[in-house]
Design a protein around this motif. Structure first.
Motif, PDB file in Angstrom:
ATOM      1  N   GLY A  95       0.819  -1.207   0.000  1.00 56.98           N
ATOM      2  CA  GLY A  95       0.000   0.000   0.000  1.00 56.98           C
ATOM      3  C   GLY A  95       0.851   1.255   0.000  1.00 56.98           C
ATOM      4  O   GLY A  95       2.068   1.220   0.167  1.00 56.98           O
ATOM      5  N   GLN A  96       0.181   2.399  -0.175  1.00 55.87           N
ATOM      6  CA  GLN A  96       0.901   3.655  -0.325  1.00 55.87           C
ATOM      7  C   GLN A  96       1.571   4.134   0.958  1.00 55.87           C
ATOM      8  O   GLN A  96       2.559   4.859   0.905  1.00 55.87           O
ATOM      9  CB  GLN A  96      -0.063   4.734  -0.842  1.00 55.87           C
ATOM     10  N   ASP A 114       4.007  -4.524  -5.384  1.00 58.41           N
ATOM     11  CA  ASP A 114       2.607  -4.109  -5.422  1.00 58.41           C
ATOM     12  C   ASP A 114       2.150  -3.953  -6.868  1.00 58.41           C
ATOM     13  O   ASP A 114       2.953  -3.635  -7.742  1.00 58.41           O
ATOM     14  CB  ASP A 114       2.430  -2.779  -4.678  1.00 58.41           C
TER      15      ASP A 114
END
Length: 332
Positions: A95-96, A114
């Motif tokens: 995730g970010q 990712d």
């Protein structure tokens, strides 16, 4: 990257019985410009509003996350028989925010794998790649989140970890179901809340095991579809969980109220158990229920119990199913 080999018969058997997604929950194509999450403009704006609230009115409290990761680190240490330090670590689906990659990057070399392009800071090159690979809505949402809270939140988080600088992972982009990471390159492969989004969990697990060196460790935490917020309606993660009835996605009377923000394979606990038993014999299973038996259990009255009759309390009240094990010397 090469196309994956077809799943073997035992792996395929574990996928039988997985429910087929409805039209509203159908998986995006895995080519450029796609992402596992459906970040339409409306959902992106909802998350941006949530980021504003967190930045100015409800500063994020990272201590519960850090406590959770220390618990995971202790589990890994027990399984490895040594500290989780000086290892080559692969995180799938970070995730970010990269919270877990940063945590384990304190003392390890972390590679973040990712489907989405991940950017730290306002790096124009990375955002151009994100726009091309993951689309405009995802790019706008990520850029706005970075401006509003990204640097601020990372600074708080790094300070809580007692670090003087931000550990920066290496990045790999790809779909773990089709784009295998480098073989026999990692001592530890870990993932949180990602497997429930994979269209082919057996192939994903096969690729993860192949990426491990002999006796390498895997740590897979799966957010169960059958838990109360397993539907991944974005409202449950942006401060509006009370807008949905309990287990709304599992009940015929309330399913129409749910708007999933991501593809979900809808696997149930028994299917995950069968997959790991077949591919990773000797693994350890841990069910993280947190406070759900005490808080949600008493709210299952007679009427709700009838609507949820197809689901056991174990899978209704378990948030994360964690599978831990080492790569067998017989696995390639």
């Amino acid at each position: 990257m090469t196309d994956p080999q077809r799943a073997t018969a035992p792996e395929t058997a574990a996928t039988e019985g997985a429910s087929r997604p409805s039209a509203a929950n159908r998986h995006y194509d895995s080519g450029p410009g796609r992402t596992y999450a459906s970040f339409g403009v409306a959902r992106a704006l909802r998350q941006i509003r949530h980021a504003i609230r967190r930045r100015f009115f409800e500063p994020p409290d990272y201590q519960p996350l850090i406590d959770h990761l220390r618990e995971a680190e202790a589990r890994m240490t027990k399984a490895l028989g040594r500290p989780v330090s000086d290892l080559d670590v692969l995180e799938i689906g970070p995730g970010q925010d990269l919270a877990r990659a940063i945590f384990f990057g304190r003392s390890n070399r972390v590679t973040a794998f990712d489907h989405d392009v991940i950017a730290i800071g306002l790096d124009p090159g990375r955002y151009r790649q994100m726009l091309a690979r993951n689309g405009l809505a995802r790019c706008l949402k990520s850029a706005a989140n970075e401006v509003l809270i990204g640097h601020y939140a990372r600074t708080r988080y790094v300070r809580l970890l007692g670090l003087s600088s931000l550990p920066r992972p290496q990045f790999l982009e790809g779909d773990i179901c089709s784009d295998a990471p480098p073989e026999k390159s990692f001592d530890l492969a870990m993932t949180w809340s990602a497997f429930e989004h994979f269209a082919d969990p057996a192939q994903a697990l096969k690729n993860i095991l192949a990426s491990l060196r002999p006796c390498g460790l895997f740590y897979v935490s799966i957010h169960l579809w059958t838990c109360n917020n397993g539907h991944h309606d974005i409202r449950s993660f942006t401060g509006q969980a009370d807008a949905l009835p309990l287990w709304a996605h599992l009940r015929r009377s309330t399913q129409h109220l749910v708007r999933p923000s991501a593809y979900l394979n809808r696997w149930r606990l028994q299917q995950w158990r069968e997959l790991f038993s077949q591919m990773c014999p000797g693994h350890t299973e841990i069910l993280d229920q947190y406070e759900h038996p005490e808080v949600l259990g008493p709210r299952i009255d007679a009427n709700l119990a009838r609507e949820l009759a197809d689901y056991g309390r174990e899978e209704l009240l378990t948030v994360n199913a964690v599978f831990i094990g080492t790569k067998s010397k017989y696995q390639r």
